[in-house]
Design an enzyme around this catalytic site. Structure first.
Site, PDB file in Angstrom:
ATOM      1  N   ASP A  11      44.261  -3.219  69.589  1.00 23.01           N
ATOM      2  CA  ASP A  11      43.436  -2.011  69.479  1.00 23.01           C
ATOM      3  C   ASP A  11      44.382  -0.853  69.757  1.00 23.01           C
ATOM      4  O   ASP A  11      44.845  -0.686  70.884  1.00 23.01           O
ATOM      5  CB  ASP A  11      42.305  -2.098  70.515  1.00 23.01           C
ATOM      6  CG  ASP A  11      41.428  -0.846  70.528  1.00 23.01           C
ATOM      7  OD1 ASP A  11      41.829   0.175  69.933  1.00 23.01           O
ATOM      8  OD2 ASP A  11      40.353  -0.897  71.149  1.00 23.01           O
ATOM      9  N   TYR A 228      40.698  -3.574  84.779  1.00 26.18           N
ATOM     10  CA  TYR A 228      39.953  -3.646  83.531  1.00 26.18           C
ATOM     11  C   TYR A 228      40.616  -2.811  82.438  1.00 26.18           C
ATOM     12  O   TYR A 228      40.766  -1.614  82.561  1.00 26.18           O
ATOM     13  CB  TYR A 228      38.498  -3.187  83.715  1.00 26.18           C
ATOM     14  CG  TYR A 228      37.770  -3.271  82.416  1.00 26.18           C
ATOM     15  CD1 TYR A 228      37.450  -4.518  81.878  1.00 26.18           C
ATOM     16  CD2 TYR A 228      37.475  -2.143  81.674  1.00 26.18           C
ATOM     17  CE1 TYR A 228      36.845  -4.634  80.652  1.00 26.18           C
ATOM     18  CE2 TYR A 228      36.861  -2.236  80.440  1.00 26.18           C
ATOM     19  CZ  TYR A 228      36.542  -3.489  79.940  1.00 26.18           C
ATOM     20  OH  TYR A 228      35.964  -3.587  78.712  1.00 26.18           O
ATOM     21  N   LYS A 231      38.279  -5.939  76.781  1.00 23.04           N
ATOM     22  CA  LYS A 231      38.313  -7.356  76.456  1.00 23.04           C
ATOM     23  C   LYS A 231      39.405  -7.596  75.440  1.00 23.04           C
ATOM     24  O   LYS A 231      39.867  -6.686  74.777  1.00 23.04           O
ATOM     25  CB  LYS A 231      36.953  -7.783  75.918  1.00 23.04           C
ATOM     26  CG  LYS A 231      35.908  -7.878  77.001  1.00 23.04           C
ATOM     27  CD  LYS A 231      36.108  -9.118  77.856  1.00 23.04           C
ATOM     28  CE  LYS A 231      35.544  -8.905  79.226  1.00 23.04           C
ATOM     29  NZ  LYS A 231      35.672 -10.068  80.082  1.00 23.04           N
TER      30      LYS A 231
HETATM   31  C1  F6R Z   1      34.201  -2.654  75.220  1.00 29.35           C
HETATM   32  C2  F6R Z   1      34.600  -1.322  74.779  1.00 29.35           C
HETATM   33  C3  F6R Z   1      33.700  -0.166  75.060  1.00 29.35           C
HETATM   34  C4  F6R Z   1      34.288   0.739  76.141  1.00 29.35           C
HETATM   35  C5  F6R Z   1      33.377   1.940  76.445  1.00 29.35           C
HETATM   36  C6  F6R Z   1      34.017   2.901  77.425  1.00 29.35           C
HETATM   37  O1  F6R Z   1      35.163  -3.593  74.884  1.00 29.35           O
HETATM   38  O2  F6R Z   1      35.643  -1.145  74.218  1.00 29.35           O
HETATM   39  O3  F6R Z   1      32.399  -0.565  75.390  1.00 29.35           O
HETATM   40  O4  F6R Z   1      34.503  -0.006  77.311  1.00 29.35           O
HETATM   41  O5  F6R Z   1      33.101   2.646  75.266  1.00 29.35           O
HETATM   42  O6  F6R Z   1      35.221   3.296  76.888  1.00 29.35           O
HETATM   43  P1  F6R Z   1      36.264   4.285  77.579  1.00 29.35           P
HETATM   44  O7  F6R Z   1      36.448   3.788  78.992  1.00 29.35           O
HETATM   45  O8  F6R Z   1      37.485   4.149  76.734  1.00 29.35           O
HETATM   46  O9  F6R Z   1      35.676   5.648  77.530  1.00 29.35           O
HETATM   47 MG    MG Z   2      38.822  -0.005  71.765  1.00 27.24          MG
HETATM   48 MG    MG Z   3      38.123  -4.130  70.158  1.00 28.80          MG
END
Ligand code: F6R
Ligand code: MG
Ligand code: MG
Length: 364
Positions: A11, A228, A231
């Site tokens: 990603d 964290y 994933k």
């Molecule tokens: C799960 C995922 C999303 C982010 C969420 C918060 O794998 O990628 O659910 O965890 O959108 O994202 P941030 O912390 O980047 O603002």
């Molecule tokens: Mg992402």
């Molecule tokens: Mg992803």
């Protein structure tokens, strides 16, 4: 002909949020791999996406763990991160955990599934890719494909499959591995693979010929980074037809959606919904988790395809059921079993909140 298939993903920035990949990022990856093909390093390639994950599917003759191939993937991710940064995509470069490449992408953030094979007369391959979930998501589908006769009738009636398959299972916490023989040891094996956040099926082998049948990515980003970081949206290569499960036997497990770890903030259980590449756009509560499948015939290492396998209408009911399951799980809000169990929350705010309130907890 010996040929290696490397599927390497990362990603490198989401569009919009974590819901999809930007076309410019995919185009940049295509440019990088096209150059490598012209230079003769790659035999062929296909660039695709699953949600916010950039997926590089490459064939070559450099073998597994080739520094040249891994560097190509790493440099491609770095180049794509620059594009993502320019567009201010969300989380640009998020899966590149190091500033410098050190010979192999393993442990550096990207997910990897690689297999060197002797190309058969007709080499049918399915590449499974998922978003908003983790590697353990392949456990039940792989079990069904290679050990469950209710899914794979070939195990019963095809003489070249009747001897069964060996499963290599990794304990990602203790960094140990074990091989189980199916069908004799399925009960022992299920004790472990039924806990997919820790025990993951890494590979499956044909019992008689010892040929590799499937290989998955088992990286767990949280365990790599110690906090964290999302994933590790997994990939899996599965060989098909002949002595391996038929295409339909590989896709069949996904017709009955199961609950997997992931979804919003990587901290929830949700249904794994089979979708076309076009529909791999997890939007509702950043999900629900998606799985896509692309199919190829290999011809002298050339990727003949892809066919977008879950675009098929016969998966409409599975999608409908997955959305019903999503509704049911969402009803629990921040409660288990929608939210992950305590042990899995280690890499979230859970330890901080526990520490903050430590003093206020008194003996009962
Ligand atoms: C799960 C995922 C999303 C982010 C969420 C918060 O794998 O990628 O659910 O965890 O959108 O994202 P941030 O912390 O980047 O603002
Ligand atoms: Mg992402
Ligand atoms: Mg992803």
């Amino acid at each position: 002909m010996r040929i290696t298939l490397s599927v390497i993903k990362a990603d490198v920035g989401g569009y919009v949020g974590h819901s999809d990949s930007h076309p410019d990022v995919l185009a940049k990856a295509g440019d990088c791999l096209s150059r490598a093909k012209k230079e003769g390093l790659l035999v062929d390639y296909h660039v695709t996406k699953c949600g916010d994950d950039l997926e590089l599917i490459m064939t070559h003759q450099q073998g597994e763990d080739s520094e040249k191939i891994h560097k190509l993937a790493w440099d491609t991710f770095v180049g794509c991160t620059e594009v993502a940064k320019k567009l201010k995509l969300h989380g640009a470069g998020q899966d590149l955990l190091s500033d410098a490449f050190s010979g192999n992408v393993k442990g550096m953030g990207p997910g990897l599934s690689e297999v060197e094979i002797e190309e058969r007369g007709a080499e049918t391959l399915i590449v499974l890719m998922a978003d908003k979930t983790s590697s353990g998501a392949w456990n039940m589908p792989l079990y069904k494909m290679f050990a469950d006769p209710f899914n794979t009738i070939g195990l019963v009636i095809a003489s070249n499959m009747h001897a069964g398959f060996d499963f290599e299972v990794h304990d990602v916490k203790e960094h140990k591995k074990i091989t189980f023989r199916a069908p004799e040891e399925i009960y022992d094996m299920l004790v472990f693979i039924g806990a997919p956040s820790r025990y993951m099926i890494k590979a499956v082998y044909h019992r008689e010929t010892k040929e590799i049948a499937a290989v998955s990515s088992t990286q767990r980003l949280a365990l790599i980074a110690g906090r964290y970081v999302g994933k590790d949206d997994p990939v899996c290569i599965v060989r098909s037809q002949g002595k391996f499960p038929a295409v339909g036997e590989i896709l069949e497990p996904f017709a009955a959606p199961i609950l997997v770890e992931g979804w919003m903030r990587g901290s929830h259980m949700g249904p794994l919904m089979p979708v076309s590449i076009h529909d791999s756009t997890p939007s509702r509560f950043d999900g629900p988790p998606r799985v896509v499948a692309v199919g190829f015939q290999l011809s002298g290492g050339k990727l003949i395809g892809p066919r977008d396998m879950f675009a098929d209408k016969s998966f409409n009911l599975a999608r409908h059921q997955a959305n019903e399951m999503a509704d049911l799980m969402r009803r629990h809000g921040p409660f288990e079993p929608h939210r992950l169990p305590l042990e899995e929350m280690e890499y979230t705010t859970m330890p901080e909140v526990t520490k903050k309130l430590e003093e206020r907890f008194t003996d009962l």
